[in-house]
Design a protein around this motif. Structure first.
Motif, short mmCIF file in Angstrom:
data_model
loop_
_atom_site.label_atom_id
_atom_site.label_comp_id
_atom_site.label_asym_id
_atom_site.label_seq_id
_atom_site.Cartn_x
_atom_site.Cartn_y
_atom_site.Cartn_z
N LEU A 104 0.81 -1.23 0.00
CA LEU A 104 0.00 0.00 0.00
C LEU A 104 0.84 1.27 0.00
O LEU A 104 0.42 2.30 0.53
N LEU A 105 2.00 1.21 -0.61
CA LEU A 105 2.75 2.40 -0.99
C LEU A 105 2.49 2.67 -2.47
O LEU A 105 2.35 1.73 -3.26
N ASP A 106 2.43 3.95 -2.84
CA ASP A 106 2.32 4.32 -4.26
C ASP A 106 1.11 3.69 -4.94
O ASP A 106 1.20 3.13 -6.02
N THR A 107 -0.05 3.82 -4.30
CA THR A 107 -1.27 3.22 -4.86
C THR A 107 -2.19 4.24 -5.51
O THR A 107 -3.16 3.85 -6.18
N LEU A 108 -1.92 5.55 -5.35
CA LEU A 108 -2.82 6.58 -5.86
C LEU A 108 -2.05 7.63 -6.67
O LEU A 108 -0.89 7.91 -6.38
N ASP A 109 -2.72 8.21 -7.65
CA ASP A 109 -2.21 9.41 -8.31
C ASP A 109 -2.57 10.62 -7.44
O ASP A 109 -3.55 10.58 -6.67
#
Length: 300
Positions: free
Chosen positions: A65-70
């Motif tokens: 759940l790191l780097d999951t969204l823009d």
């Protein structure tokens, strides 16, 4: 006979206290994997300003759940709850220990505690907002007092009154019935990092200065081009909102740096207040040479 899953481990505390390092050390000691519970570290490209753990700092430990969204997307606690619990089940299913690490208190509680999130209904929301525009807040507040006096006493602004009425219409339950209780969803243990507040103040100032030296302004500029200002969550992040003002010519770098330091210290105090309210947390000295060993013993 089915065996119960191992306890989920959560490493909590204020920003800058060393949560990420302890989580990695515990993962190496106990055979675990780390799940990010810092809302701002969900965002791709927000690396310097969030002190996101680098590949080297992860020391080979898998991180989830790191780097999951823009940066244009809005973080959702309910979405995190679903993803975090799926990650916990998957990690435990492989015989590993799941270790949450982060200072976003509501996100930690969403993963650990019995906490329901009522849905939304755009049609109901639009109708209530139209009523608000036509007649003002008073009639909506009177209606809320009749169906959910506890929420009526707690909420003040129009947006939250509308939300409470929406939930009641949608579910037939008062919004206040969805308030969290301190009851674990599954077995859990929480380790809190006890800090020296004066030392933490100095550390946070040093960390912000290092972020600036490492290129925070350039990172904000790149993300601005990717739509940072359009993101309801990301644009408010510590350091990012300040350095957007530098890009706009409102502030110089020194002013943005000092404001970020002040805001980060205030945030750390709010985090401590939040976590201090949870009696289930076991607090350990952040500078104890035996910190990892003591934390591992508690988790075993």
């Amino acid at each position: 006979m089915a065996t119960s899953p191992p306890a989920v481990i959560a490493v909590v505390g204020p920003t800058g206290s060393g949560k990420s390092d302890l989580a990695v050390a515990l993962a190496l000691e106990l055979g675990g994997e780390v799940i990010n519970a810092d809302a701002m570290q969900f965002y791709r490209g927000m690396d310097i300003g969030t002190a996101k753990v680098t590949a080297e700092e992860r020391r080979g430990v898998p991180h989830h759940l790191l780097d999951t969204l823009d940066v244009t997307e809005e973080a959702s606690v309910s979405d995190f709850q679903r993803k975090a619990r799926a990650a916990i089940a998957e990690i435990h299913g492989r015989g590993k220990r799941a270790i949450l690490a982060g200072g976003s208190g509501l996100y930690v509680r969403a993963a650990l505690d019995v906490l329901e999130f009522p849905g939304t209904d755009p049609a109901i929301r639009r109708r209530l907002e139209a009523e608000l525009d036509d007649a003002g807040l008073a009639p909506l507040r009177t209606r809320l007092e009749a169906v959910d006096p506890l929420s009526a006493a707690r909420v003040g602004d129009a947006r939250r009154v509308v939300r409470a009425l929406e939930v009641f219409e949608l579910t037939g339950r008062p919004f206040s019935s969805f308030m969290p209780v301190r009851e674990y969803f599954q077995p859990a243990v929480q380790i809190g990092l006890e800090v020296d507040r004066e030392l933490l103040k100095d550390r946070l100032a040093h960390r912000v200065h290092r972020m600036v030296a490492d290129g925070l302004q350039a990172e904000v500029q790149r993300l601005d081009a990717a739509g940072l200002r359009n993101g309801k969550t990301a644009a408010r992040a510590l350091g990012y909102s300040q350095f957007l003002k530098v890009l706009d010519g409102e502030w110089d770098v020194g002013q943005a740096t000092e404001d970020t330091i002040v805001a980060t210290r205030k945030f750390a105090r709010r985090q401590l207040t939040w976590f201090r309210a949870d009696p289930r947390i076991t607090w350990l000295d952040w500078q104890d040479p035996e910190l990892v060993a003591k934390a591992a013993a508690i988790c075993r």
